[in-house]
Design a protein around this motif. Structure first.
Motif, short mmCIF file in Angstrom:
data_model
loop_
_atom_site.label_atom_id
_atom_site.label_comp_id
_atom_site.label_asym_id
_atom_site.label_seq_id
_atom_site.Cartn_x
_atom_site.Cartn_y
_atom_site.Cartn_z
N LEU A 342 0.83 -1.20 0.00
CA LEU A 342 0.00 0.00 0.00
C LEU A 342 0.87 1.25 0.00
N THR A 343 0.26 2.36 -0.33
CA THR A 343 0.96 3.64 -0.26
C THR A 343 1.22 3.99 1.20
N ALA A 344 2.17 4.89 1.43
CA ALA A 344 2.53 5.28 2.80
C ALA A 344 1.34 5.88 3.54
N SER A 345 0.53 6.67 2.84
CA SER A 345 -0.63 7.29 3.49
C SER A 345 -1.67 6.24 3.88
N SER A 346 -1.87 5.23 3.03
CA SER A 346 -2.83 4.16 3.36
C SER A 346 -2.33 3.32 4.53
N GLN A 347 -1.01 3.02 4.56
CA GLN A 347 -0.45 2.26 5.67
C GLN A 347 -0.59 3.04 6.98
N LEU A 348 -0.33 4.33 6.95
CA LEU A 348 -0.43 5.16 8.14
C LEU A 348 -1.87 5.22 8.64
N LYS A 349 -2.82 5.32 7.73
CA LYS A 349 -4.24 5.40 8.11
C LYS A 349 -4.68 4.11 8.80
N ILE A 350 -4.29 2.96 8.24
CA ILE A 350 -4.67 1.68 8.85
C ILE A 350 -3.97 1.48 10.18
N ALA A 351 -2.69 1.86 10.27
CA ALA A 351 -1.93 1.70 11.51
C ALA A 351 -2.53 2.54 12.64
N GLU A 352 -3.01 3.74 12.32
CA GLU A 352 -3.64 4.57 13.34
C GLU A 352 -4.92 3.93 13.85
#
Length: 379
Positions: A342-352
């Motif tokens: 996934l893109t970095a923004s998508s990974q960050l959103k799921i991780a949050e």
């Protein structure tokens, strides 16, 4: 063209079918054939290595064969159980052949020092003699259609039926050459291809439509069976069914017909896993979670990935994994492995959403999925 390229020509017809089979003894270290035994005009349908009692731990090879068999309509000329003895040089020597009345699709290693055979819809138990196999116990019409696989665990028999899922029986020795009593069966009809016993009360199975499932006996039944001295708890069932029913623990749709299941430890010293193979050549693994924290983490990760990744299989992921029966308590490792793509923004959103950083989420996902050195793992 030679037969090595296109195979042998088909002989016979529906009125006079022709079959041929061969038994190979191979050296597992070199892959070379030690001995080959041809079965002219016989179709080998089952095979097992068996230790009979009163035979000093000697191994015997038992092969179920049938002649003149056609699949549609289903008919045959004769069926037999052939017993072979292993010789010191690695070859096999035929001891004797015993004729039976139906097709022996399932042969299991001995229970109580005896041979266990699924003959049509019946289950038969044999002892070895010098001239032929001796029938000691038989449960007629034990399963609705035909027994295709039999596995044992202690004194329990787990039998896969061709059309009616899994049945479990209890074997009682020492009384009139033994007796079989049915304990439970499954509510869902399944066209079985393989089973593997996980413990005394739990069995994993697979069907022709690509489903893997895990069934377990109810807890109240387990305690009742071990405490009673009579057959009262399991002798009576409604509509010719077993009086008790399996509970479905897990369900997962693979997408390919499963041909085999095996419980094993892929890495010495680590936990056992369930390995499956499919008719298309795929190999997959189901790994049990060791903690509720891991289960919660991957359940939530899978839930978020389902809404984020929508084009991996061209259809809704939950609908695909629930093609025949709703998916239950199984996390799709193939889907979770796509988190790193996934893109970095998508990974960050799921991780949050998981109350973790993206690096922590990626590391936990990676170490769990690839700890068995397999490219894809069904957990």
């Amino acid at each position: 063209l030679s037969f090595q390229q296109i195979g042998y020509s088909k002989l016979g017809n529906s009125d006079n079918p022709k079959w041929a089979s061969a038994i190979y003894v191979m050296d597992p270290s070199t892959g070379k054939t030690i001995h080959r035994v041809s079965l002219d005009e016989e179709l080998a349908v089952s095979i097992a290595v068996v230790k009979f009692k009163d035979r000093a731990g000697e191994d015997f090879l038992v092969v179920g064969t049938v002649t003149g068999m056609t699949f549609h309509p289903r008919k045959f000329s004769s069926a037999a159980l052939k017993v072979y003895r292993f010789m010191p040089d690695g070859t096999i020597n035929m001891l004797h052949s015993t004729k039976i009345l139906n097709i022996p699709l399932a042969i299991c290693a001995a229970i109580d020092g005896r041979l266990l055979v699924g003959v049509g819809s019946s289950i038969q138990i044999y002892e070895l003699s010098d001239r032929h196999l001796l029938l000691k116990c038989e449960q007629k019409n034990a399963v609705p259609t035909s027994a295709v696989s039999i596995k044992t665990f202690g004194n329990r028999l787990f039998v896969a039926d061709a059309h009616e899922s899994v049945h479990v029986f209890k074997y009682k020795s020492g009384q009139n050459d033994g007796a079989l009593s049915i304990l439970a069966d499954d509510l869902t009809p399944r066209l079985m291809t393989a089973i593997e016993v996980l413990d005394n009360d739990t069995v994993a199975g697979a069907d022709k439509f690509g489903n893997i499932f895990i069934l377990r006996l109810p807890n109240e039944l387990q305690d009742a069976i071990e405490s009673t001295k009579t057959h009262r708890l399991w002798d009576q069932g409604a509509l010719d069914g077993a009086p008790n029913k399996f509970e479905q623990i897990a369900q997962f749709y693979v997408g390919e017909t499963i041909t085999s299941l095996q419980k094993t430890a892929l890495v010495p010293g680590r936990a056992e896993v369930l390995v499956y193979s499919t008719v298309m050549g795929s190999i997959g693994v189901l790994v049990p979670f060791v903690s509720t924290d891991d289960a919660d983490f991957f359940n939530h990760l899978e839930m978020h990935l389902r809404s984020t990744i929508t084009d991996m299989i061209g259809r809704d992921h939950l609908s695909f994994r629930s093609a025949f029966i709703p998916v239950k308590d199984v996390v799709d490792g193939d889907l979770c492995a796509n988190f790193s793509k996934l893109t970095a923004s998508s990974q960050l959103k799921i991780a949050e959403e998981l109350d973790r950083s993206s690096s922590e989420t990626a590391k936990k996902n990676r170490t769990t999925l690839y700890r068995f050195d397999i490219g894809f793992i069904k957990t």
